[in-house]
Design a protein around this motif. Sequence first.
Motif, PDB file in Angstrom:
ATOM      1  N   GLU A  83       0.833  -1.205   0.000  1.00  0.00           N
ATOM      2  CA  GLU A  83       0.000   0.000   0.000  1.00  0.00           C
ATOM      3  C   GLU A  83       0.867   1.256   0.000  1.00  0.00           C
ATOM      4  OE1 GLU A  83      -3.459   0.140  -0.261  1.00  0.00           O
ATOM      5  OE2 GLU A  83      -3.038  -1.953  -0.784  1.00  0.00           O
ATOM      6  N   GLN A  85       3.871   1.439  -1.198  1.00  0.00           N
ATOM      7  CA  GLN A  85       4.504   1.484  -2.522  1.00  0.00           C
ATOM      8  C   GLN A  85       3.580   2.146  -3.544  1.00  0.00           C
ATOM      9  OE1 GLN A  85       5.335  -2.343  -4.569  1.00  0.00           O
ATOM     10  NE2 GLN A  85       7.490  -1.731  -4.445  1.00  0.00           N
ATOM     11  N   LYS A  86       2.302   1.862  -3.437  1.00  0.00           N
ATOM     12  CA  LYS A  86       1.325   2.467  -4.348  1.00  0.00           C
ATOM     13  C   LYS A  86       1.296   3.985  -4.215  1.00  0.00           C
ATOM     14  CE  LYS A  86      -1.839  -1.523  -4.288  1.00  0.00           C
ATOM     15  NZ  LYS A  86      -3.190  -1.985  -3.829  1.00  0.00           N
ATOM     16  N   LYS A  87       1.628   4.478  -3.015  1.00  0.00           N
ATOM     17  CA  LYS A  87       1.617   5.919  -2.766  1.00  0.00           C
ATOM     18  C   LYS A  87       2.981   6.554  -3.045  1.00  0.00           C
ATOM     19  CE  LYS A  87      -2.067   5.602   0.657  1.00  0.00           C
ATOM     20  NZ  LYS A  87      -3.044   6.311  -0.226  1.00  0.00           N
ATOM     21  N   HIS A  88       3.897   5.738  -3.542  1.00  0.00           N
ATOM     22  CA  HIS A  88       5.253   6.207  -3.855  1.00  0.00           C
ATOM     23  C   HIS A  88       5.986   6.703  -2.609  1.00  0.00           C
ATOM     24  CE1 HIS A  88       4.051   5.812  -8.041  1.00  0.00           C
ATOM     25  NE2 HIS A  88       3.025   6.602  -7.810  1.00  0.00           N
TER      26      HIS A  88
END
Length: 381
Positions: A83, A85-88
Motif C-alpha cells: 500500500e 509502494q502504491k503511494k510512492h
Amino acid sequence: MKTAKKVFLFCGVAILILLGVYMLWANTGVGSNANQNFGLEAAESFGDSTDKGNLLGIQAFMEPIDYASEENFSKKLRFYLIEAQKKHWLIPNKTIVVFPEYIGTWLVAMHEKESLYKSPKIEEGLQTMVARNAGKFLKTYLNAPDDVKDKVKYSVFAMKAPQIAQVYEQVFSSLAKEFRVTIVAGSVLLPEPKVTNGVLTAGKGQLYNTSAIFEANGDISPELVKKAFPTADELGFVCPVKPETIPVFKTPIGKMGVLICADAWFAAAYEGLKQRGVDFVITPSYSSGYGYWNKPWEGYSGAETPEDAAADVKKITLAEAWVKYAMGTRAKTEANVRKGINVFLQGKLWDLGAEGSTIVLSDSAHATKYGGKPALINVWL
C-alpha cells in the motif's frame, strides 16, 4: 508380589494411555485456516517530497490470526508495504520503515491450537498454549533467572524463543530486501538476544524488549536496541539495560536513534543520541488497554514522574502527555533533533487492548487522529 506387579503394570498402562491422549490433543487442531483481515483506513504525509528520503510509520492493525504462522505474519506486514509502494512512499535505499513495539512478540502464538486464535481472552488462550507446551514451559520456568519476579510471564514469552527469533528475522529481512528499504522492526521479547555472523539468536537468561534494524539488502544490523526503561507491566519479567548502551545507526539518509516506547520519556536516553549527533529519532510503541488515550494522564509507568512533568499529572490526557513529554518534544529539547516518528501498535489482540495514534515530529510535534485504525504515516526529511 503378583498384586504389586499388577498395580505397577496397570499404572504404567494408564500413564501411556494418558500420554497418548495428551499427544493426540496437543497435535490436532493446530493452526487455522481463518481469513485474515487486510485493510487500510488512513494515510497521511507530512512535509514536502525531497530527495533526502523519508520516515514511514506502519500503524499496523494486528489480530491473533496474523500470528498463526510465518506465512500469515509475512502476508499481513507485506500488505502495508504494498500500500505504501502504491503511494510512492517507498524510495529504494532512502526510506526508513517503522513498525510498532511488540509487533514480533506475539509470534509466540505460532503453530498453536486453533482455539487460541478464537479465544476472546488472552488468559484463556495462554492457558491452552502452556498446556500444549507443558514440557517447554516447565523447563523454561525451572531455568528462569533467580531475579525474575514473574516467572510465569517470563516462561510464556521465552519458551519458544529460538523459533520466534528465526521467523522474526526471516520475515523482516525478506521484506527489507524485497522493497529495498531500511526497516526498524518494532520489537520482540527474546532472552539474551544477539547477532552472531549475521544471524539473530536467542540465548538463555534475562528477557529483553528488543528491536532489530534491517538494511535494504536484507542484512540485520549487528547492534540491537534493548529497552532501558520497562513499564510497570514489564518490570516483573523484562530486564532493563543502561540507557548509555542504546546504539546509533548510520543509515543512507542520516544517523538514526531508536528509543523503544517508554525510553522516549527519559532525558537520560537522549544523552548518547545527542553526543553522536543523530538526525532523527524513531520510537516504536505499544499502549495497552482501551479508552486511556483521551483520559487523564496518570504519570510515568514503572518510574517516578520527573519534576518537569509532575504538574501535568491528571491535568492533561495521555495523548497530550505523549506529545509533550516523549519523543515529540524531548527529541528537540534533549537532542536537538527536529525529525522523528512515534508509531503505535493497533489491533484486537484478545482482550489486551491496543490504542494510541502515531506522533509526528516534523519541526513541530503533534499526534495524528487515527487511533484504532490501520494507517500509514509518512514524514519527508
